[in-house]
Design a protein around this motif. Sequence first.
Motif, mmCIF file in Angstrom:
data_model
loop_
_atom_site.group_PDB
_atom_site.id
_atom_site.type_symbol
_atom_site.label_atom_id
_atom_site.label_comp_id
_atom_site.label_asym_id
_atom_site.label_seq_id
_atom_site.Cartn_x
_atom_site.Cartn_y
_atom_site.Cartn_z
ATOM 1 N N SER B 10 0.755 -1.302 0.031
ATOM 2 C CA SER B 10 -0.106 0.189 -0.051
ATOM 3 C C SER B 10 0.902 1.463 0.050
ATOM 4 O O SER B 10 0.561 2.275 -0.694
ATOM 5 N N ALA B 11 1.906 1.085 0.802
ATOM 6 C CA ALA B 11 2.787 2.185 0.887
ATOM 7 C C ALA B 11 3.344 2.671 -0.738
ATOM 8 O O ALA B 11 3.389 3.733 -1.154
ATOM 9 N N GLN B 12 3.888 1.573 -1.199
ATOM 10 C CA GLN B 12 4.290 1.776 -2.615
ATOM 11 C C GLN B 12 3.090 2.238 -3.509
ATOM 12 O O GLN B 12 3.503 3.126 -4.416
ATOM 13 N N GLN B 13 1.919 1.790 -3.249
ATOM 14 C CA GLN B 13 0.877 2.249 -4.203
ATOM 15 C C GLN B 13 0.597 3.608 -3.950
ATOM 16 O O GLN B 13 0.213 4.312 -4.904
ATOM 17 N N ALA B 14 0.709 4.009 -2.792
ATOM 18 C CA ALA B 14 0.648 5.621 -2.634
ATOM 19 C C ALA B 14 1.807 6.256 -3.050
ATOM 20 O O ALA B 14 1.459 7.459 -3.718
ATOM 21 N N ASP B 15 2.872 5.652 -3.259
ATOM 22 C CA ASP B 15 4.080 6.361 -3.838
ATOM 23 C C ASP B 15 3.795 6.295 -5.445
ATOM 24 O O ASP B 15 4.131 7.405 -6.078
ATOM 25 N N VAL B 16 3.326 5.238 -6.096
ATOM 26 C CA VAL B 16 3.042 5.335 -7.449
ATOM 27 C C VAL B 16 2.079 6.386 -7.701
ATOM 28 O O VAL B 16 2.316 7.243 -8.725
ATOM 29 N N GLN B 17 1.163 6.625 -7.038
ATOM 30 C CA GLN B 17 0.059 7.420 -7.261
ATOM 31 C C GLN B 17 0.555 8.947 -6.954
ATOM 32 O O GLN B 17 0.303 9.912 -7.861
ATOM 33 N N MET B 18 1.206 9.123 -5.900
ATOM 34 C CA MET B 18 2.141 10.411 -5.809
ATOM 35 C C MET B 18 3.078 10.981 -6.834
ATOM 36 O O MET B 18 2.653 12.056 -7.493
ATOM 37 N N LEU B 19 3.840 9.939 -7.532
ATOM 38 C CA LEU B 19 4.607 10.370 -8.441
ATOM 39 C C LEU B 19 3.759 10.690 -9.942
ATOM 40 O O LEU B 19 4.155 11.550 -10.665
ATOM 41 N N ARG B 20 2.667 10.008 -10.132
ATOM 42 C CA ARG B 20 1.639 10.353 -11.218
ATOM 43 C C ARG B 20 1.287 11.654 -11.138
ATOM 44 O O ARG B 20 1.339 12.298 -11.984
ATOM 45 N N GLU B 21 0.919 11.844 -9.727
ATOM 46 C CA GLU B 21 0.385 13.318 -9.541
ATOM 47 C C GLU B 21 1.613 14.563 -9.691
ATOM 48 O O GLU B 21 1.064 15.338 -10.376
ATOM 49 N N ILE B 22 2.723 14.262 -9.404
ATOM 50 C CA ILE B 22 3.752 15.112 -9.488
ATOM 51 C C ILE B 22 4.082 15.304 -10.961
ATOM 52 O O ILE B 22 3.939 16.397 -11.345
ATOM 53 N N TYR B 23 4.055 14.374 -11.652
ATOM 54 C CA TYR B 23 4.451 14.361 -12.996
ATOM 55 C C TYR B 23 3.273 15.221 -13.837
ATOM 56 O O TYR B 23 3.465 15.963 -14.658
ATOM 57 N N THR B 24 2.160 14.691 -13.619
ATOM 58 C CA THR B 24 0.858 15.374 -14.170
ATOM 59 C C THR B 24 0.960 16.873 -13.888
ATOM 60 O O THR B 24 0.823 17.685 -14.688
ATOM 61 N N ALA B 25 1.221 17.220 -12.533
ATOM 62 C CA ALA B 25 1.135 18.572 -12.238
ATOM 63 C C ALA B 25 2.299 19.372 -13.133
ATOM 64 O O ALA B 25 1.969 20.287 -13.573
ATOM 65 N N SER B 26 3.409 18.725 -13.295
ATOM 66 C CA SER B 26 4.492 19.279 -14.027
ATOM 67 C C SER B 26 4.145 19.596 -15.358
ATOM 68 O O SER B 26 4.264 20.751 -15.884
ATOM 69 N N LEU B 27 3.524 18.378 -15.867
ATOM 70 C CA LEU B 27 3.461 18.600 -17.379
ATOM 71 C C LEU B 27 2.002 19.419 -17.681
ATOM 72 O O LEU B 27 2.144 19.877 -18.874
ATOM 73 N N LYS B 28 1.328 19.461 -16.831
ATOM 74 C CA LYS B 28 0.091 20.380 -17.247
ATOM 75 C C LYS B 28 -0.136 21.720 -16.743
ATOM 76 O O LYS B 28 -0.701 22.550 -17.348
ATOM 77 N N GLU B 29 0.384 21.929 -15.419
ATOM 78 C CA GLU B 29 0.195 23.271 -14.995
ATOM 79 C C GLU B 29 1.675 23.683 -14.166
ATOM 80 O O GLU B 29 1.484 24.645 -13.396
ATOM 81 N N GLY B 30 2.790 23.216 -14.882
ATOM 82 C CA GLY B 30 4.110 23.628 -14.079
ATOM 83 C C GLY B 30 4.279 25.106 -14.445
ATOM 84 O O GLY B 30 3.732 25.597 -15.540
ATOM 85 N N LYS B 31 5.219 25.654 -13.734
ATOM 86 C CA LYS B 31 5.725 26.826 -13.941
ATOM 87 C C LYS B 31 6.965 27.313 -14.426
ATOM 88 O O LYS B 31 7.551 28.012 -14.880
ATOM 89 N N SER B 32 7.630 25.971 -14.431
ATOM 90 C CA SER B 32 9.186 25.912 -14.582
ATOM 91 C C SER B 32 9.482 26.769 -16.269
ATOM 92 O O SER B 32 10.498 27.511 -16.112
ATOM 93 N N TYR B 33 8.856 26.528 -17.239
ATOM 94 C CA TYR B 33 9.212 26.751 -18.527
ATOM 95 C C TYR B 33 8.724 28.402 -18.615
ATOM 96 O O TYR B 33 9.430 29.238 -19.181
ATOM 97 N N ASP B 34 7.967 28.891 -18.070
ATOM 98 C CA ASP B 34 7.469 30.317 -17.959
ATOM 99 C C ASP B 34 8.483 31.086 -17.230
ATOM 100 O O ASP B 34 8.803 32.288 -17.672
ATOM 101 N N TRP B 35 8.828 30.460 -16.067
ATOM 102 C CA TRP B 35 9.957 31.058 -15.241
ATOM 103 C C TRP B 35 11.254 31.145 -16.167
ATOM 104 O O TRP B 35 12.100 32.332 -16.233
ATOM 105 N N LEU B 36 11.452 30.256 -17.043
ATOM 106 C CA LEU B 36 12.784 30.104 -17.611
ATOM 107 C C LEU B 36 12.717 31.170 -18.800
ATOM 108 O O LEU B 36 13.760 31.745 -19.214
ATOM 109 N N ASN B 37 11.534 31.127 -19.390
ATOM 110 C CA ASN B 37 11.366 32.219 -20.372
ATOM 111 C C ASN B 37 11.759 33.641 -20.075
ATOM 112 O O ASN B 37 12.485 34.204 -20.445
ATOM 113 N N HIS B 38 11.150 34.041 -18.675
ATOM 114 C CA HIS B 38 11.371 35.240 -18.278
ATOM 115 C C HIS B 38 13.262 35.463 -17.812
ATOM 116 O O HIS B 38 13.557 36.261 -18.057
#
Lengths: 460, 460
Positions: B10-38
Amino acid sequence: MIFAGIGIGSAQQADVQMLREIYTASLKEGKSYDWLNHLSNQIGGRLSGSVQAEQAVTYTKKELDVLGLDRVWLQPVMVPKWVRGTPEFAYIESEPGETNNVPVCALGGSVATPAGGIKASVIEVQGVEDLAKLGKSQIEGKIVFYNRPMDPTLINTFEAYSGCVDQRYSGAEEAAKFGAVGVVVRSMNLSIDDHPHTGSMSYGELELTERIPAAAISTKGADLLSTTLKLNPEIKFFLRQNCRQLPDVQSYNVIGEIRGSEFPEEVIVVGGHLDSWDLGDGSHDDGAGCVQSMEVLNLLKKVGYQPRRTIRVVLFMNEENGLRGGRKYAEIAKEKNEKHLFALESDAGGFTPRGFSFDCTQEEFNRILTWKNLFEPYLVHQFIRGGSGADIGPLKDQGLVLSGLRPDSQRYFDYHHAETDTFKAVSKRELELGAAAMTSLVYLVDRYGFISSSALPDRQ
Amino acid sequence: MIFAGIGIGSAQQADVQMLREIYTASLKEGKSYDWLNHLSNQIGGRLSGSVQAEQAVTYTKKELDVLGLDRVWLQPVMVPKWVRGTPEFAYIESEPGETNNVPVCALGGSVATPAGGIKASVIEVQGVEDLAKLGKSQIEGKIVFYNRPMDPTLINTFEAYSGCVDQRYSGAEEAAKFGAVGVVVRSMNLSIDDHPHTGSMSYGELELTERIPAAAISTKGADLLSTTLKLNPEIKFFLRQNCRQLPDVQSYNVIGEIRGSEFPEEVIVVGGHLDSWDLGDGSHDDGAGCVQSMEVLNLLKKVGYQPRRTIRVVLFMNEENGLRGGRKYAEIAKEKNEKHLFALESDAGGFTPRGFSFDCTQEEFNRILTWKNLFEPYLVHQFIRGGSGADIGPLKDQGLVLSGLRPDSQRYFDYHHAETDTFKAVSKRELELGAAAMTSLVYLVDRYGFISSSALPDRQ
């Protein structure tokens, strides 16, 4: 047999050494980048039936001729000839006289608009499945705007492409059934930019008179159109294109081979497709795959490896809008009763190679996995079962192992089928690493085959 | 404790889920590219002590301020200020009046030539070790041309860089000892092109009066110079540059943190360096690492993760020509008796992440390897022991685990320290995938620490 009587350790050590030599040759004295430079910058986009496609046939045959292969030949194949005509033109008309031009391009195979273009209201949908819900009453007389974007959260961008491309391929056919007068499809592109991406489409069984023009719109243009529609659903869209389909013309697959020293009747194919779309110069799709495939034979000769089986490079014509080359090659192979053991295609861009996918049995895959560790120093890590390549697909009923090179996919759809697919978008090293990975795999298949579970070369 | 009493699965399953959420957030609503643009397009190259470096401090602090962190501050640090002056100029003089201009740039820290430039004969060497063999008689009064290229056969291009960079760093110091009047160094670049690559150099213990000007020459210029020398060893080389070292100036590391909910005294650092060379805009080196590090905190907040430890982003000043920021940070951490558990640096470009290297004990590494499978869906596959990053190096005597993001290295030296290191050379998705990989690793370290061998969170 060189390794008979020598332990597995020594055989693997020889393989380690061979891969190192292959990679060194590719990175230090490979020809792939120079070949691609010529294909891209001296010839350019190579749409089937075009002068450039024929120039590419002549050029690659000439280059294979000087490699000192055992045989180089052209395999005739009739191909469709679709031409884009004058540049497409489109705009959003928010109110009469208030217009915003947007970048569009005709989809490959589309019919033209009337000479004066079409202007109509727009209905935005998220896919062909929306059409039935809307019904003829809301679609008839309008331009259907397919705007489902690629899913950015998928790590393999080809999955995101697969999840959208039905809009491009079948969008016009389906919309025509509901009385639409045209379709505009959001480009299959994960970047938000000004480049429309073309690609093949089909009218299915529609009569000529029922066909409606279909164009791709850049992602930025799609966002603008969508926003404008939300502000005012009554806006109009203007589209003009004068592409057309001409009669089929003669073309060729370009083929070269090194005959096998022990099993010449067993053929290993490595290939890419020589045709490309016309907007860019087709460097990634699929100039890269062509020059990498040519390089496989060049590198095997460079490192002095004498293949046991026949190693054949095939540069397929007409993958983009017909697959005639791939079908013809399989047809002739069947006619001649040739035995194909393995076919490897590179048609996913000239990016850093990450691995290979294999269309094979579990037993064959298990054998392949015994080679995986040899690729670790080169960071080629992904060995998976899956699809291979469109051109080699028609060989499948021969019961061979099919494989596709899996390069890093993150940037591929920035360029795919767009004017951005140019030579400068290709990294020399990434291209060369792909060629080396392919050569290494071909070497291992040639040396060991798929049948014996021993790491020693099989005799079959 | 959330997972107490729940099985490892279950702990691993929670980690699997967390990584998926992190990647989704970065690819869909991340700020890194806009920051770098500036950072790249509104500010530009950020050499220590420059106006742009100070603008970058102000900008990144402002952006961290709006993320809702628990604390954001500037850490003062005095930095060297070296300025390039007017554009450098160089040519090869085959015969009097017959000249070919070649692209050069002063190495960072070099002295100027006299205002009228220097013109001298050239002696080509393959490294500093050649100098002693040649001796003063063959070097005195000449310009030493270091032309040992990067080895293209090394898969990790950083190894090829390490194999050459002594020419740039120590070339002038060593050549001056033999009476050379200047040095020209082949750019650290695997591509053959027209862009000179700058970078830091040292005069060691040489007196001011003994110092000789040092410049990098583009790889194409180096090949031309080498060929010309082979045809006629008597040719002359002209170099003019008016760079100079100014007094140190005040600058800052930019720091922000989320306080840990359980172990606030345990600090996890993630960072990159905010300064860059001045020729390009420092997008890959190391704007990418800065915005990815900022993104780690942003993404943890986005996915609603409350860290157990304190997660701190540090944007280090002056990595390129002094490492003052990294040293200052470690010095203050020691003064304050802060306990650092882990430090992760991204300073190898904003390319597709391939893995991480870890500077740690075998026991810690074994623990880290238990997380590796979580990264497989994201094709982050390379977990190795090795170096981390220059800025976090000074923390090492705290006994913490140091780590470096390992992006694909094939294109890095096309851009590194050259005018080509610009925003358009960065792929949005590749940048975002790197940020997601870093965030995922920081999450796992925060949740599990390094000590317990159980997959359950440790209590320490």
